[in-house]
Scaffold this motif. Structure first.
Motif, PDB file in Angstrom:
ATOM      1  N   ARG A  67      -3.202   0.091  17.587  1.00 27.04           N
ATOM      2  CA  ARG A  67      -1.772  -0.126  17.169  1.00 27.04           C
ATOM      3  C   ARG A  67      -1.714  -1.046  15.778  1.00 27.04           C
ATOM      4  N   ARG A  68      -2.405  -2.069  15.892  1.00 26.85           N
ATOM      5  CA  ARG A  68      -2.432  -3.131  14.757  1.00 26.85           C
ATOM      6  C   ARG A  68      -3.426  -2.753  13.758  1.00 26.85           C
ATOM      7  N   LYS A  69      -3.244  -2.657  12.335  1.00 29.04           N
ATOM      8  CA  LYS A  69      -4.179  -2.332  11.530  1.00 29.04           C
ATOM      9  C   LYS A  69      -4.077  -3.329  10.297  1.00 29.04           C
ATOM     10  N   GLY A  70      -5.305  -3.422   9.399  1.00 22.70           N
ATOM     11  CA  GLY A  70      -5.083  -4.184   8.334  1.00 22.70           C
ATOM     12  C   GLY A  70      -6.153  -3.520   7.306  1.00 22.70           C
ATOM     13  N   TYR A  71      -6.334  -4.312   6.285  1.00 24.28           N
ATOM     14  CA  TYR A  71      -7.224  -4.027   5.429  1.00 24.28           C
ATOM     15  C   TYR A  71      -8.268  -4.786   5.217  1.00 24.28           C
ATOM     16  N   ARG A  72      -9.570  -4.450   4.857  1.00 29.50           N
ATOM     17  CA  ARG A  72     -10.784  -5.394   4.890  1.00 29.50           C
ATOM     18  C   ARG A  72     -10.393  -6.276   3.594  1.00 29.50           C
ATOM     19  N   LEU A  73     -10.682  -7.502   3.573  1.00 34.80           N
ATOM     20  CA  LEU A  73     -10.421  -8.323   2.524  1.00 34.80           C
ATOM     21  C   LEU A  73     -11.455  -8.003   1.443  1.00 34.80           C
ATOM     22  N   GLN A  74     -12.572  -7.700   1.591  1.00 35.03           N
ATOM     23  CA  GLN A  74     -13.568  -7.123   0.606  1.00 35.03           C
ATOM     24  C   GLN A  74     -12.982  -5.871  -0.130  1.00 35.03           C
ATOM     25  N   ASP A  75     -12.448  -4.885   0.741  1.00 36.17           N
ATOM     26  CA  ASP A  75     -12.022  -3.818   0.131  1.00 36.17           C
ATOM     27  C   ASP A  75     -10.814  -3.974  -0.920  1.00 36.17           C
ATOM     28  N   LEU A  76      -9.855  -4.774  -0.375  1.00 32.44           N
ATOM     29  CA  LEU A  76      -8.879  -5.230  -1.001  1.00 32.44           C
ATOM     30  C   LEU A  76      -9.082  -5.987  -2.345  1.00 32.44           C
ATOM     31  N   ARG A  77      -9.893  -6.779  -2.408  1.00 34.97           N
ATOM     32  CA  ARG A  77     -10.455  -7.668  -3.604  1.00 34.97           C
ATOM     33  C   ARG A  77     -11.252  -6.517  -4.590  1.00 34.97           C
ATOM     34  N   GLN A  78     -12.051  -5.463  -4.159  1.00 32.79           N
ATOM     35  CA  GLN A  78     -12.363  -4.359  -5.143  1.00 32.79           C
ATOM     36  C   GLN A  78     -11.134  -3.817  -5.663  1.00 32.79           C
ATOM     37  N   TRP A  79     -10.272  -3.347  -4.878  1.00 34.49           N
ATOM     38  CA  TRP A  79      -9.002  -2.679  -5.601  1.00 34.49           C
ATOM     39  C   TRP A  79      -8.552  -3.549  -6.789  1.00 34.49           C
ATOM     40  N   MET A  80      -8.188  -4.774  -6.335  1.00 38.81           N
ATOM     41  CA  MET A  80      -7.627  -5.608  -7.238  1.00 38.81           C
ATOM     42  C   MET A  80      -8.384  -5.832  -8.654  1.00 38.81           C
ATOM     43  N   GLU A  81      -9.761  -5.786  -8.609  1.00 41.78           N
ATOM     44  CA  GLU A  81     -10.553  -5.948  -9.523  1.00 41.78           C
ATOM     45  C   GLU A  81     -10.079  -4.895 -10.664  1.00 41.78           C
ATOM     46  N   ASN A  82      -9.915  -3.658 -10.175  1.00 41.47           N
ATOM     47  CA  ASN A  82      -9.819  -2.511 -10.978  1.00 41.47           C
ATOM     48  C   ASN A  82      -9.026  -1.366 -10.391  1.00 41.47           C
ATOM     49  N   PRO A  83      -7.804  -1.521 -10.273  1.00 38.93           N
ATOM     50  CA  PRO A  83      -7.187  -0.419  -9.523  1.00 38.93           C
ATOM     51  C   PRO A  83      -7.066   0.907  -9.771  1.00 38.93           C
ATOM     52  N   ARG A  84      -7.183   1.233 -11.222  1.00 38.07           N
ATOM     53  CA  ARG A  84      -7.452   2.334 -11.642  1.00 38.07           C
ATOM     54  C   ARG A  84      -8.534   3.194 -11.416  1.00 38.07           C
ATOM     55  N   ALA A  85      -9.611   2.433 -11.110  1.00 34.88           N
ATOM     56  CA  ALA A  85     -10.954   2.907 -10.998  1.00 34.88           C
ATOM     57  C   ALA A  85     -11.366   3.006  -9.598  1.00 34.88           C
ATOM     58  N   TYR A  86     -10.532   2.511  -8.718  1.00 33.47           N
ATOM     59  CA  TYR A  86     -10.873   2.533  -7.218  1.00 33.47           C
ATOM     60  C   TYR A  86     -10.911   3.723  -6.586  1.00 33.47           C
ATOM     61  N   ARG A  87     -11.925   4.008  -6.087  1.00 34.36           N
ATOM     62  CA  ARG A  87     -11.736   5.338  -5.005  1.00 34.36           C
ATOM     63  C   ARG A  87     -12.501   5.248  -3.845  1.00 34.36           C
ATOM     64  N   GLN A  88     -11.790   5.398  -2.677  1.00 34.24           N
ATOM     65  CA  GLN A  88     -12.131   5.322  -1.356  1.00 34.24           C
ATOM     66  C   GLN A  88     -12.980   6.211  -0.942  1.00 34.24           C
TER      67      GLN A  88
END
Length: 88
Positions: A67-88
């Motif tokens: 029921r409670r969800k969150g983002y992994r900090l390392q995943d969010l940091r990768q996204w923040m480094e380059n949002p346009r190139a991020y692919r999950q």
């Protein structure tokens, strides 16, 4: 512990908002959806749309019922480094 740091009245123990945010991020391996909204400036709806397109980190269940969800900090940091190139 974090609450005590934030709620102290002593001038030497007070933290400004940026320091509080940095402390929270550094001490927690997961970030809530609400905290991700503040950090990334993307609202929940935009986060959802970007997740569905694979351009934003996946949510991770934090409880056994999921029921409670969150983002992994390392995943969010990768996204923040380059949002346009991020692919999950």
């Amino acid at each position: 512990m974090l609450n005590r740091l934030i709620e102290t009245n002593s001038e030497s123990d007070r933290l400004d908002n940026k320091e509080k945010l940095k402390l929270l991020i550094d001490t927690n391996p997961f970030i809530s959806i609400d905290m991700a909204e503040i950090i990334t400036t993307l609202d929940k709806t935009t986060q959802y749309r970007e997740r569905m397109k694979g351009r934003f980190p996946k949510l991770i269940p934090l409880t056994s019922q999921g029921r409670r969800k969150g983002y992994r900090l390392q995943d969010l940091r990768q996204w923040m480094e380059n949002p346009r190139a991020y692919r999950q």
